[in-house]
Each structure stands twice: as structure tokens, then as C-alpha cells.
Motif scaffolding. Structure first.
Motif, PDB file in Angstrom:
ATOM      1  N   ALA A 156      50.193  25.181  47.674  1.00  0.00           N
ATOM      2  CA  ALA A 156      49.243  24.711  47.415  1.00  0.00           C
ATOM      3  C   ALA A 156      48.609  25.268  46.617  1.00  0.00           C
ATOM      4  N   GLU A 157      48.807  26.004  45.946  1.00  0.00           N
ATOM      5  CA  GLU A 157      48.468  26.451  44.326  1.00  0.00           C
ATOM      6  C   GLU A 157      49.327  25.930  43.091  1.00  0.00           C
ATOM      7  N   GLY A 158      50.164  24.356  43.408  1.00  0.00           N
ATOM      8  CA  GLY A 158      50.770  24.186  42.249  1.00  0.00           C
ATOM      9  C   GLY A 158      51.998  24.658  41.886  1.00  0.00           C
ATOM     10  N   LEU A 159      52.518  25.842  42.832  1.00  0.00           N
ATOM     11  CA  LEU A 159      53.936  26.530  42.223  1.00  0.00           C
ATOM     12  C   LEU A 159      54.798  26.342  42.643  1.00  0.00           C
ATOM     13  N   THR A 160      55.337  25.523  43.424  1.00  0.00           N
ATOM     14  CA  THR A 160      56.496  24.666  43.538  1.00  0.00           C
ATOM     15  C   THR A 160      57.687  25.250  42.797  1.00  0.00           C
ATOM     16  N   THR A 161      57.486  24.210  41.601  1.00  0.00           N
ATOM     17  CA  THR A 161      58.736  24.027  40.911  1.00  0.00           C
ATOM     18  C   THR A 161      59.679  25.471  40.355  1.00  0.00           C
ATOM     19  N   ARG A 162      58.469  26.794  41.062  1.00  0.00           N
ATOM     20  CA  ARG A 162      58.592  27.928  40.459  1.00  0.00           C
ATOM     21  C   ARG A 162      58.973  28.822  41.186  1.00  0.00           C
ATOM     22  N   SER A 163      59.044  28.248  42.260  1.00  0.00           N
ATOM     23  CA  SER A 163      59.414  28.957  43.431  1.00  0.00           C
ATOM     24  C   SER A 163      60.762  28.614  43.853  1.00  0.00           C
ATOM     25  N   LEU A 164      61.058  29.546  44.457  1.00  0.00           N
ATOM     26  CA  LEU A 164      61.983  29.574  45.713  1.00  0.00           C
ATOM     27  C   LEU A 164      62.043  30.175  46.970  1.00  0.00           C
ATOM     28  N   LEU A 165      62.723  29.899  48.350  1.00  0.00           N
ATOM     29  CA  LEU A 165      62.762  30.523  49.252  1.00  0.00           C
ATOM     30  C   LEU A 165      63.684  31.715  49.255  1.00  0.00           C
ATOM     31  N   VAL A 166      64.010  32.687  49.490  1.00  0.00           N
ATOM     32  CA  VAL A 166      65.268  34.179  48.813  1.00  0.00           C
ATOM     33  C   VAL A 166      65.177  35.060  50.687  1.00  0.00           C
ATOM     34  N   GLY A 167      64.022  35.132  51.373  1.00  0.00           N
ATOM     35  CA  GLY A 167      64.330  36.056  51.579  1.00  0.00           C
ATOM     36  C   GLY A 167      63.260  37.466  52.168  1.00  0.00           C
ATOM     37  N   ASP A 168      63.783  38.230  52.214  1.00  0.00           N
ATOM     38  CA  ASP A 168      62.619  39.491  52.580  1.00  0.00           C
ATOM     39  C   ASP A 168      63.466  40.378  52.036  1.00  0.00           C
ATOM     40  N   LEU A 169      63.090  40.999  50.891  1.00  0.00           N
ATOM     41  CA  LEU A 169      64.178  42.321  50.949  1.00  0.00           C
ATOM     42  C   LEU A 169      64.204  43.977  51.693  1.00  0.00           C
ATOM     43  N   MET A 170      63.121  43.697  52.507  1.00  0.00           N
ATOM     44  CA  MET A 170      62.771  45.238  53.391  1.00  0.00           C
ATOM     45  C   MET A 170      63.767  44.812  54.549  1.00  0.00           C
ATOM     46  N   VAL A 171      63.561  43.381  54.682  1.00  0.00           N
ATOM     47  CA  VAL A 171      65.030  43.394  56.161  1.00  0.00           C
ATOM     48  C   VAL A 171      66.541  43.913  55.165  1.00  0.00           C
ATOM     49  N   ASP A 172      66.429  43.131  53.922  1.00  0.00           N
ATOM     50  CA  ASP A 172      67.752  43.780  53.097  1.00  0.00           C
ATOM     51  C   ASP A 172      68.301  44.868  53.798  1.00  0.00           C
ATOM     52  N   THR A 173      67.311  46.145  52.856  1.00  0.00           N
ATOM     53  CA  THR A 173      67.531  47.628  53.311  1.00  0.00           C
ATOM     54  C   THR A 173      66.969  48.079  55.140  1.00  0.00           C
TER      55      THR A 173
END
Length: 377
Positions: A156-173
């Protein structure tokens, strides 16, 4: 690959841990810069000890203070570190003043920035955290989002080309800690509470909007004391200072104050609670992962995923808190919007593949939705 992490507060140490583990496992160089934003032992060093993190390579010792004062101290101290080290990536985490200062300092040195936990929005720009995360997202070369909602916000802020969905690091920990408790010989620590040892609600209060307004803070403390179950309030240093300043007692009625807990004990206390009362962002998420109902003392949340099924409710009027915490536990298992616990693996894969794509001064990311799909949880 040479990576420099800028961290300074409890939630950032939790997110740092799986990144540090993965970088070490793969033999990459990793420099940890601790801004000193949180310097209390239970909110800082205990996390490094319990999460087996190496000691920071640099401690800027910025200390506490207002946003402008604290951010400026971090900026001034961080700039020569970045000038000397010239890492392939500067990693900023979340939405604290350390994140803002790390972003501005790296941008001034024309170093590529990866913002971890990108795309969160409360849509309340009176919150310092909201302003910090917006600046971090718009200056970073790579935006590593924890959820699909965060990805939508970035789009929505025009940042799609720099964005990646990776998941949440707190879940890793959390997954690593849970696996250790479940392993042969493992044992979940018991909360070191004194006094009443029955069922309880866990509470944390630390945001300026609550602590710095004496009327609001008094109403919140009164509501905690009126709850139908025992409430264990883990007292953040800011809360302790403001309560002393305003003459507000933090124990009485159902309410009992306790010192902050080290990370593992904190997670154990949360897992064993009948519910959580908080104004924190990260704890809302940890409560959902652990299946603990949450009542958030705010009018909005940057984690709307936690509201699914009534697992989290927003409480704007403190007087409504006793009723909110008495609600039945939602039926069934909680939703799982934060990924599979492999966010750090995806993040290091992406960082390593893009570490030398372009000169630092002209660093850009071009990875629209097709590339993002490759690293979805």
C-alpha cells in the motif's frame, strides 16, 4: 558476508538470537552493536546469557532519555563504527529508537539496510514506534516482513519491490526454547513469584502513552487491582520510575508487582498464565503462539492477526479490563499467522544471495511478488 546488527532492547535480542545462530552456523562474519537503550540486566544481559548470544562487539552505552536525545546519542556513537566496518548489510530490528538511529546512520553512510519485522502498522503516528518503523521501511533496501498483513501494508506504500515474506523471528526463538524443554532432561522453569501460587494473569505495562500520563496510569493500575484473578505485574524500569513520581502503588487488591523476568522464565510465566494484560507489541504475538488469551491496553495493534477468534482484545477504557480478562478462553487451537519457525534460514539465504549485487552507494533491491513467493512461509 559481513553483517552488522544494531540492537538495543528486549524484543530485539529475541529476534537477534536465531539470526546470530544461523550466521555462526554458516561461517559469516557478524558484528553485534548494542546501543545500550536497555541497560537493566534483566532486560539486556540476561537475554544474551540465556539465548547463548556472543557478547556485543560494541556497546554504545546510549542509556535512557527522550526520543530525540537517545536517538542522537546512538547516531553519534554508531557513525564511526559503520565508517570503520563497512558491512555488506546493516540489520535493523523492529521499531525502537535503536532501529531509527541504526537506519539513519547506515543510510548516511550509504550502506545497504535490511529491516527485519518490516511492514507493521498501527496507523497511529502519535506512537514513536509507528514513526520509527515507517522511516525504517522507507530507507531500507530490503524489507523482511513477518506476515501477509505486513506485506499488504508495504504494498500500500509502494514498497512491494523491496519486500519479502519470511515469517517471524520470535517464532524461531520460541520453537527452539520449546524444543529444549520437550527434549529428554529438559524442564520448563517455574516463575519465581512470591506469595500466591495459584492461577494468575500476567501483566506488563511500559509504553509512554500509559506510563507518562498520571491519570491514565492510575486508572490502569486500579483496573489491574480490580481483576477477578490474581495479577502479576512485571515492572519495567520506566513504570517503576513513573509510579514513584506519581505516588501510585503497584500492589494492592488482586495486583502484585514483581521484577522483570529473564527470557526463559518470562516465556514460562506466560505459558502458565490464564491470560496476558499488556501494552507491548511482541508479547501479544508470543501469547498467541503459546495459546494464551491476551487483553491489550491500547486502541490499536500493529499485530491485527492476534485479534482472530478473540485471542486478543483491545481495551481502550481501563475500567473495562476486569470484564475483558474474565471472558472465556477461545475454543480450539489459536491461528498460526507468524510462520513455521524458519524465518532466520530464509533471511540469511536472501542476505547471502544479494550481498554483492551492487556497490553500497547505489544499492537497490528488485524482487517483486514473484521473488517474494520464493521465500514465503
Amino acid at each position: 558476508m559481513k553483517v552488522l546488527s544494531v540492537v538495543g532492547a528486549r524484543p530485539q535480542f529475541v529476534k537477534l538470537a536465531p539470526i546470530a545462530w544461523q550466521l555462526a552456523r554458516r561461517g559469516h562474519e557478524h558484528l553485534i552493536v548494542h546501543t545500550g537503550q536497555h541497560y537493566d540486566h534483566l532486560l539486556s544481559q540476561s537475554f544474551f546469557d540465556e539465548l547463548s548470544l556472543p557478547p556485543p562487539d560494541v556497546n554504545l552505552e546510549a542509556g535512557s532519555g527522550g526520543q530525540a536525545e537517545q536517538t542522537s546519542r546512538i547516531l553519534a556513537a554508531l557513525d564511526p563504527v559503520l565508517a570503520r566496518e563497512r558491512p555488506d548489510w546493516v540489520l535493523t530490528y523492529g521499531d525502537t529508537n535503536s532501529t531509527l538511529a541504526g537506519t539513519l546512520a547506515a543510510a548516511a553512510r550509504e550502506l545497504p539496510i535490511a529491516h527485519l519485522e518490516a511492514g507493521l502498522r498501527s496507523f497511529d503516528r502519535t506512537m514513536p514506534e509507528e514513526r520509527n518503523r515507517i522511516v525504517a521501511d522507507h530507507l531500507a533496501a530490503l524489507l523482511l516482513a513477518p506476515t501477509t498483513v505486513a506485506m499488504d501494508n508495504l504494498a500500500a506504500e509502494g514498497l512491494t519491490t523491496r519486500s519479502l515474506l519470511v515469517g517471524d523471528l520470535m517464532v524461531d526463538t520460541l520453537r527452539v526454547i520449546s524444543d529444549q524443554w520437550a527434549a529428554p532432561g529438559g524442564e520448563r522453569p517455574s516463575p519465581s513469584f512470591t506469595g500466591h501460587r495459584g492461577r494468575y494473569l500476567l501483566a506488563t505495562i511500559h509504553r509512554q502513552a500509559t506510563t507518562d500520563d498520571p491519570d491514565r496510569l492510575g486508572a490502569v493500575v486500579a483496573a489491574l487491582a480490580a481483576c477477578p484473578k490474581h495479577v502479576r505485574l512485571l515492572v519495567h524500569p520506566r513504570l517503576a520510575a513513573r509510579a514513584r513520581q506519581f505516588g501510585i502503588a503497584l500492589s494492592g487488591g488482586s495486583l502484585r508487582a514483581s521484577d522483570p523476568l529473564p527470557y526463559r522464565s518470562m516465556i514460562a510465566a506466560l505459558a502458565g498464565a490464564d491470560g496476558l494484560i499488556t501494552d507491548s507489541g511482541g508479547l501479544q504475538k508470543e501469547a498467541l503462539v503459546l495459546g494464551v488469551p491476551c487483553s491489550t491496553l491500547r486502541a490499536e495493534t500493529e499485530w491485527p492477526e492476534t485479534l482472530q477468534g478473540g485471542w486478543n482484545v483491545l481495551v481502550t477504557d481501563p475500567g473495562e479490563l476486569p470484564t475483558a480478562v474474565a471472558r472465556p478462553r477461545p475454543a480450539g487451537e489459536p491461528p498460526t499467522p507468524f510462520g513455521d519457525g524458519e524465518a532466520a534460514v530464509r533471511i540469511i539465504d536472501v542476505l547471502a544471495s544479494r550481498a554483492h549485487d551492487a556497490p553500497h552507494a547505489q544499492y537497490t533491491i528488485g524482487c517483486g511478488r514473484a521473488a517474494a513467493a520464493e521465500v514465503r512461509t
